[in-house]
Design an enzyme around this catalytic site. Structure first.
Site, short mmCIF file in Angstrom:
data_model
loop_
_atom_site.label_atom_id
_atom_site.label_comp_id
_atom_site.label_asym_id
_atom_site.label_seq_id
_atom_site.Cartn_x
_atom_site.Cartn_y
_atom_site.Cartn_z
N ASP A 105 0.84 -1.19 0.00
CA ASP A 105 0.00 0.00 0.00
C ASP A 105 0.88 1.24 0.00
OD1 ASP A 105 -2.22 1.60 0.05
OD2 ASP A 105 -2.91 1.01 2.04
N LYS A 106 0.27 2.36 -0.34
CA LYS A 106 0.95 3.66 -0.19
C LYS A 106 -0.02 4.61 0.53
CE LYS A 106 0.42 7.31 -2.28
NZ LYS A 106 -0.65 8.42 -2.18
N HIS A 107 0.53 5.63 1.16
CA HIS A 107 -0.29 6.60 1.85
C HIS A 107 0.43 7.94 1.76
CE1 HIS A 107 -3.77 7.04 4.59
NE2 HIS A 107 -3.11 8.09 5.05
N SER A 108 -0.32 9.01 1.89
CA SER A 108 0.30 10.33 1.82
C SER A 108 -0.10 11.14 3.05
CB SER A 108 -0.18 11.04 0.55
OG SER A 108 -0.02 12.43 0.66
N THR A 145 -8.44 11.48 -0.59
CA THR A 145 -8.68 10.50 -1.65
C THR A 145 -10.15 10.06 -1.69
OG1 THR A 145 -6.42 9.74 -1.56
CG2 THR A 145 -8.01 8.16 -2.40
N ARG A 193 -9.76 16.18 14.64
CA ARG A 193 -8.50 16.89 14.40
C ARG A 193 -8.67 17.94 13.31
NH1 ARG A 193 -4.77 12.60 12.41
NH2 ARG A 193 -3.33 14.30 12.05
N SER A 208 -2.46 7.71 13.20
CA SER A 208 -3.60 7.71 12.27
C SER A 208 -3.26 6.90 11.01
CB SER A 208 -3.95 9.16 11.91
OG SER A 208 -4.83 9.21 10.82
N LYS A 212 -4.40 2.46 10.26
CA LYS A 212 -5.15 1.99 9.09
C LYS A 212 -4.36 0.92 8.36
CE LYS A 212 -6.03 6.39 7.60
NZ LYS A 212 -6.04 7.36 8.67
N LYS A 213 -3.05 1.09 8.35
CA LYS A 213 -2.21 0.15 7.61
C LYS A 213 -1.99 -1.14 8.40
CE LYS A 213 -2.52 3.16 4.74
NZ LYS A 213 -3.28 3.01 3.50
N1 URA Z 1 -3.37 10.76 6.52
C1 URA Z 1 -3.96 10.13 7.58
O1 URA Z 1 -4.56 9.07 7.41
N2 URA Z 1 -3.87 10.69 8.77
C2 URA Z 1 -3.22 11.82 8.99
O2 URA Z 1 -3.18 12.25 10.12
C3 URA Z 1 -2.61 12.49 7.91
C4 URA Z 1 -2.70 11.93 6.67
#
Ligand code: URA
Length: 475
Positions: A105-108, A145, A193, A208, A212-213
């Site tokens: 996976d990727k996340h930003s 996203t 937040r 956070s 999820k990951k």
């Molecule tokens: N993406 C997230 O899932 N959480 C954050 O706090 C910032 C970016």
């Protein structure tokens, strides 16, 4: 008298025993403890998260605790516990054993014009990976996203673990949101937040993202940690600290995490705004679209394939990802994902097989389009993403309150590129909005985002500046 002594058992009281006093610790006591700079114990963090999940902690208390964490920070061990507690607030995903090494996976951390996940998830699926992406909504001025995907009529981001497994079987990838079943506590904290000025917290971002990951049972994860004027953290040093926390906590959780430090001063690609970004993502999936976007996607995807042992080098991984964009296989995965996530098959097909002109009207379209022109001649030195995103937010592309609806048709197109020479009177930006006309403040701030110089035309630098590898791969 201490606030705990005044608090009645019930709402806001957590069943944590203060070992010295042998009485339950109240939520105000926990907030005060963090506010005053003390470490929270595992049971205290878990209790807070349990209260968030069960709805027994008041929103005001959640906001106060988030602010206390934002101001006082958390060490790596506290951050790891918070991450685990958030991940365990919902169900864990389970996959067939054979998928194990293919789960990536990727996340930003969030940017302006960042539609990378929409393109990279199907591109990686086309490379043979399984991508069970749990993504987020817009945070602060950055776009999310999930909000972008919801610009596509019918697309559903709420999917159960069982449905996610089917999606991965059918399309190889899916992009879903937190739900009552998946990381519900992060869903609550994320929304609060966004409206309490507690987005830019290193432990909160780390927990956070990684919670999820962690439920995805990944083999490898690449996180795009942005820095610059329009990033959560403007300075590269602070972004590097975040990257190191993500890589470090990831390793403690048993995930191979790498972090890419990338610039976020100007928008990524040419379009910002939900519907327009989906259109730009489709162009990129057709092997077209802006070069900076394609280049970044192939680099990020290439590093993932290399780190996951699916390519011998980063460059070869990048070539593999590029090939999926050129040969239509990534677009095919995207179409399969749209259909599997609720988009009517004829719409998914029309979106994925037509030209931009043929797609007109299939995605949300704003009633008013307004262009601004350059007021002098020069070379485009800078296009500041932050004021652009702030104006779009005010025009309805972002939220001011958790859960508020937003307008998918509001956005902008950049009509010039960084490094390009322009003459006075050149249209440089097209704003898509709901009318009647842009006010003087919006016009002034948009025009102020463009800087022209006397420099010779130039090619902009690639946005990927540094790759922080997982501990197991550091020399
Ligand atoms: N993406 C997230 O899932 N959480 C954050 O706090 C910032 C970016």
């Amino acid at each position: 008298m201490a606030a705990t002594d005044q608090t009645e058992p019930g709402e806001g009281v957590l069943e944590i025993m203060d070992s010295s006093l042998q009485k339950p610790r109240s939520m105000p006591e926990l907030i005060r403890k963090k506010r005053d700079g003390d470490r929270l114990e595992e049971a205290e963090i878990r209790s807070f998260v349990q209260g968030v999940t069960e709805g027994t902690v008041q929103e005001a208390q959640i906001g106060a605790m988030l602010m206390a964490i934002r101001l006082q920070g958390m060490d790596l061990a506290e951050t790891e516990i918070l991450t685990r507690a958030l991940a365990e607030s919902g169900r864990q995903l389970q996959w067939p054993e054979a998928w194990g090494p293919l789960l990536v996976d990727k996340h930003s951390t969030g940017g302006v014009g960042d539609k990378v996940s929409l393109i990279l998830a199907p591109a990686l699926a086309a490379c043979g990976c399984k991508v069970p992406m749990i993504s987020g909504r817009g945070l602060g001025h950055t776009g999310g996203t999930l909000d972008k995907l919801e610009a596509i009529p019918g697309f559903s981001v709420v999917q159960s673990p069982e449905q996610m497994r089917e999606l991965l079987e059918q399309a190889g990838c899916c992009i879903v949101g937190q739900s009552q079943e998946l990381v519900p506590a992060d869903g609550v904290l994320y929304a609060i937040r966004d409206v309490t000025a507690t987005v830019d917290s290193l432990p909160l971002i780390t927990a956070s993202i990684l919670s999820k990951k962690a439920v995805e049972q990944l083999s490898t994860l690449v996180i795009d940690v942005k820095f610059g004027e329009a990033a959560i953290f403007p300075s590269q040093e602070r972004a590097r600290e975040l990257a190191q926390a993500l890589v470090g906590v990831g390793a403690r959780l048993g995930i191979r995490v790498a972090a890419a430090l990338t610039t976020m001063d100007s928008p990524l690609g040419r379009c910002v705004g939900h519907g327009l970004e989906v259109e730009e993502a489709l162009q990129c999936l057709e092997g077209d679209g802006p070069l900076d976007l394609r280049d970044f996607i192939t680099q990020l995807g290439g590093s993932l394939l290399w780190l996951n042992g699916q390519a011998p080098t980063l460059a070869q991984g990048a070539a593999q990802v590029g090939a999926t964009l050129d040969n239509g296989s990534a677009l095919g995965r995207f179409q399969a994902m749209l259909e599997a996530q609720g988009v009517a098959p004829n719409l998914a097909q029309a979106l994925c097989s037509g030209s931009p002109a043929q797609r007109q009207g299939l995605l949300p379209t704003a009633p008013t389009k307004e262009e601004l022109k350059t007021t002098s001649e020069g070379t485009v030195e800078k296009i500041q993403a932050l004021p652009l995103a702030q104006v779009l937010h005010e025009l309805g592309a972002g939220r001011n309150k958790a859960g508020e609806p937003l307008h998918h048709d509001v956005g902008l197109e950049l009509l010039v590129s960084i490094g390009q020479r322009v003459i006075a009177g050149t249209p440089w930006i097209r704003i898509h909005h709901r009318g009647p006309g842009l006010g003087p403040s919006h016009q002034r701030r948009l025009q102020g985002a463009l800087t022209l110089s006397n420099a010779e035309p130039f090619l902009p630098e690639p946005c990927l500046r540094e790759l922080i590898l997982p501990p197991s791969m550091q020399g």
